[in-house]
Design an enzyme around this catalytic site. Sequence first.
Site, mmCIF file in Angstrom:
data_model
loop_
_atom_site.group_PDB
_atom_site.id
_atom_site.type_symbol
_atom_site.label_atom_id
_atom_site.label_comp_id
_atom_site.label_asym_id
_atom_site.label_seq_id
_atom_site.Cartn_x
_atom_site.Cartn_y
_atom_site.Cartn_z
ATOM 1 N N CYS A 131 0.814 -1.229 0.000
ATOM 2 C CA CYS A 131 0.000 0.000 0.000
ATOM 3 C C CYS A 131 0.844 1.274 0.000
ATOM 4 O O CYS A 131 0.332 2.352 -0.286
ATOM 5 C CB CYS A 131 -0.953 -0.006 1.185
ATOM 6 S SG CYS A 131 -1.954 -1.491 1.251
ATOM 7 N N HIS A 150 -3.114 6.976 3.081
ATOM 8 C CA HIS A 150 -3.560 5.662 2.600
ATOM 9 C C HIS A 150 -4.933 5.371 3.212
ATOM 10 O O HIS A 150 -5.161 5.581 4.395
ATOM 11 C CB HIS A 150 -2.536 4.605 3.009
ATOM 12 C CG HIS A 150 -3.008 3.211 2.744
ATOM 13 N ND1 HIS A 150 -3.635 2.872 1.568
ATOM 14 C CD2 HIS A 150 -2.946 2.083 3.483
ATOM 15 C CE1 HIS A 150 -3.938 1.581 1.613
ATOM 16 N NE2 HIS A 150 -3.538 1.083 2.766
ATOM 17 N N ASN A 157 -9.940 -0.457 0.986
ATOM 18 C CA ASN A 157 -8.492 -0.362 0.837
ATOM 19 C C ASN A 157 -8.104 -0.909 -0.547
ATOM 20 O O ASN A 157 -8.214 -2.106 -0.793
ATOM 21 C CB ASN A 157 -7.838 -1.174 1.958
ATOM 22 C CG ASN A 157 -6.321 -1.139 1.906
ATOM 23 O OD1 ASN A 157 -5.732 -0.730 0.909
ATOM 24 N ND2 ASN A 157 -5.692 -1.582 2.969
HETATM 25 C C1 LIG Z 1 -9.306 -5.515 10.926
HETATM 26 C C2 LIG Z 1 -9.873 -4.449 11.834
HETATM 27 C C3 LIG Z 1 -10.917 -3.621 11.086
HETATM 28 C C4 LIG Z 1 -10.557 -5.127 13.010
HETATM 29 O O1 LIG Z 1 -11.034 -4.175 13.916
HETATM 30 P P1 LIG Z 1 -10.851 -4.427 15.471
HETATM 31 O O2 LIG Z 1 -11.579 -3.349 16.179
HETATM 32 O O3 LIG Z 1 -9.376 -4.540 15.725
HETATM 33 O O4 LIG Z 1 -11.617 -5.772 15.679
HETATM 34 P P2 LIG Z 1 -11.091 -7.068 16.433
HETATM 35 O O5 LIG Z 1 -9.888 -7.623 15.758
HETATM 36 O O6 LIG Z 1 -11.013 -6.719 17.874
HETATM 37 O O7 LIG Z 1 -12.274 -8.070 16.191
HETATM 38 C C5 LIG Z 1 -13.416 -7.989 16.986
HETATM 39 C C6 LIG Z 1 -14.331 -9.154 16.708
HETATM 40 O O8 LIG Z 1 -14.979 -8.971 15.460
HETATM 41 C C7 LIG Z 1 -14.934 -10.178 14.708
HETATM 42 N N1 LIG Z 1 -14.884 -9.856 13.303
HETATM 43 C C8 LIG Z 1 -13.823 -9.786 12.477
HETATM 44 N N2 LIG Z 1 -14.211 -9.455 11.240
HETATM 45 C C9 LIG Z 1 -15.548 -9.309 11.291
HETATM 46 C C10 LIG Z 1 -16.507 -8.961 10.334
HETATM 47 N N3 LIG Z 1 -16.182 -8.681 9.058
HETATM 48 N N4 LIG Z 1 -17.790 -8.880 10.733
HETATM 49 C C11 LIG Z 1 -18.164 -9.141 11.977
HETATM 50 N N5 LIG Z 1 -17.284 -9.493 12.942
HETATM 51 C C12 LIG Z 1 -15.996 -9.558 12.592
HETATM 52 C C13 LIG Z 1 -13.671 -10.869 15.173
HETATM 53 O O9 LIG Z 1 -13.784 -12.254 14.964
HETATM 54 C C14 LIG Z 1 -13.649 -10.516 16.652
HETATM 55 O O10 LIG Z 1 -14.506 -11.399 17.331
HETATM 56 P P3 LIG Z 1 -14.064 -12.029 18.755
HETATM 57 O O11 LIG Z 1 -13.881 -10.836 19.654
HETATM 58 O O12 LIG Z 1 -15.250 -12.852 19.100
HETATM 59 O O13 LIG Z 1 -12.824 -12.769 18.470
HETATM 60 C C15 LIG Z 1 -8.766 -3.504 12.353
HETATM 61 O O14 LIG Z 1 -7.929 -4.221 13.264
HETATM 62 C C16 LIG Z 1 -7.902 -2.969 11.237
HETATM 63 O O15 LIG Z 1 -8.349 -2.185 10.440
HETATM 64 N N6 LIG Z 1 -6.605 -3.317 11.196
HETATM 65 C C17 LIG Z 1 -5.704 -2.837 10.179
HETATM 66 C C18 LIG Z 1 -5.924 -3.591 8.928
HETATM 67 C C19 LIG Z 1 -5.305 -2.913 7.744
HETATM 68 O O16 LIG Z 1 -5.328 -1.723 7.613
HETATM 69 N N7 LIG Z 1 -4.779 -3.700 6.822
HETATM 70 C C20 LIG Z 1 -4.236 -3.246 5.614
HETATM 71 C C21 LIG Z 1 -2.866 -2.737 5.776
HETATM 72 S S1 LIG Z 1 -2.357 -1.877 4.349
#
Ligand SMILES: CC(C)(COP(=O)(O)OP(=O)(O)OC[C@H]1O[C@@H](n2cnc3c(N)ncnc32)[C@H](O)[C@@H]1OP(=O)(O)O)[C@@H](O)C(=O)NCCC(=O)NCCS
Length: 330
Positions: A116, A257, A287
Amino acid sequence: MAIRSSIILGTGSYAPERILTNEELSQKIETSDEWIRSRSGIRERHIAAPGEATSDMAVQAGRRALADAGLTPEDIDLLVVATVTPDMTLPACACIIQHKLGVPTHAACFDLNAACSGFIYGLDTASAMIQSGRYKKALVIGVDKLSAIVDWNDRNTCVLFGDGAGAVVLGGSDQPDTGVLGAKLGAYGDSVNLLCVPAGGSSNPATAEAIAAGDLFMKMKGKEVFKLAVRAMDEAARDILEQHGFHSDQIALVIPHQANLRIIDAVASYLKLPMDRFVVNVDRYGNTSAASVPLALDEARKAGRIKPGDITLLVAFGAGLTYGSALIRW
Ligand SMILES: CC(C)(COP(=O)(O)OP(=O)(O)OC[C@H]1O[C@@H](n2cnc3c(N)ncnc32)[C@H](O)[C@@H]1OP(=O)(O)O)[C@@H](O)C(=O)NCCC(=O)NCCS
């Protein structure tokens, strides 16, 4: 003879016609519009049509950037393509794009993989080549078709990504202190496993077992990526401002980004800048990896959000984990 500045002569972008909404996704996997919007800010993303390759999206964005610059493909002697989803592993996607677009055979054409952050890496590389005076006109394209490498059954990743392309045309100028003023690039290579496609490369070839295990799809540790992303974006932004003696107040527009609205929010508060100084389109595209920054840049320009003399800050992070920032004076 060295040219003093590398300036942006035109911008262009492209997103496939097909829009995939959160609502539609929630009918296929266990997720909801509410969850996706509250955790990421994403409402919908664009998905390439069947048979529409990365090179096809790149050609569209490239053509638009050339038209904006008032140039033709024959004017280009350097083509840099930032992507993690080339049409094929071999050869470079840049060569396929060169041929489809009609860029001459004397042009240097190569791919660059910084995920990215790829567009900012490409912008800095091409700018240095333009500033050297050895290349006259560069086309830098950031493009990705992440829909080809996400596991559509993995709700942790598939809801976050989309397809698209963005491009800029660069040329030289004798006017000092204008155009791409500089960039800060870096990487945390100790964090490769936080975001990767484990198989399909030389360390773990694409065997039937690897395919069955889903190892040709993107794997991500979202929480860890989130924390590192905020830190890397903040540091990259601060470093480039410090290098050039600017205060964040002097930045008219930040083009970050587009991975997650909460990451952009955090960077804004670290830089003590209001959100209206940030370009945000993650809600409509998700993204799009290397396409994210140039797509947002093109939309901001076309919306009249960039004026002559303005200073724009680009900042990104991506798999690697890579990071990059750049300053542009228009
Ligand atoms: C991925 C992301 C959105 C998750 O958000 P978060 O607030 O950290 O959420 P968590 O990881 O705490 O997950 C919370 C719960 O939601 C669940 N969950 C994950 N994806 C889900 C979805 N699409 N829908 C519903 N629930 C979901 C998980 O299983 C977790 O459940 P659990 O608590 O029972 O295990 C966030 O961590 C993120 O944006 N990270 C960076 C990713 C990124 O930018 N990547 C590209 C890099 S260039």
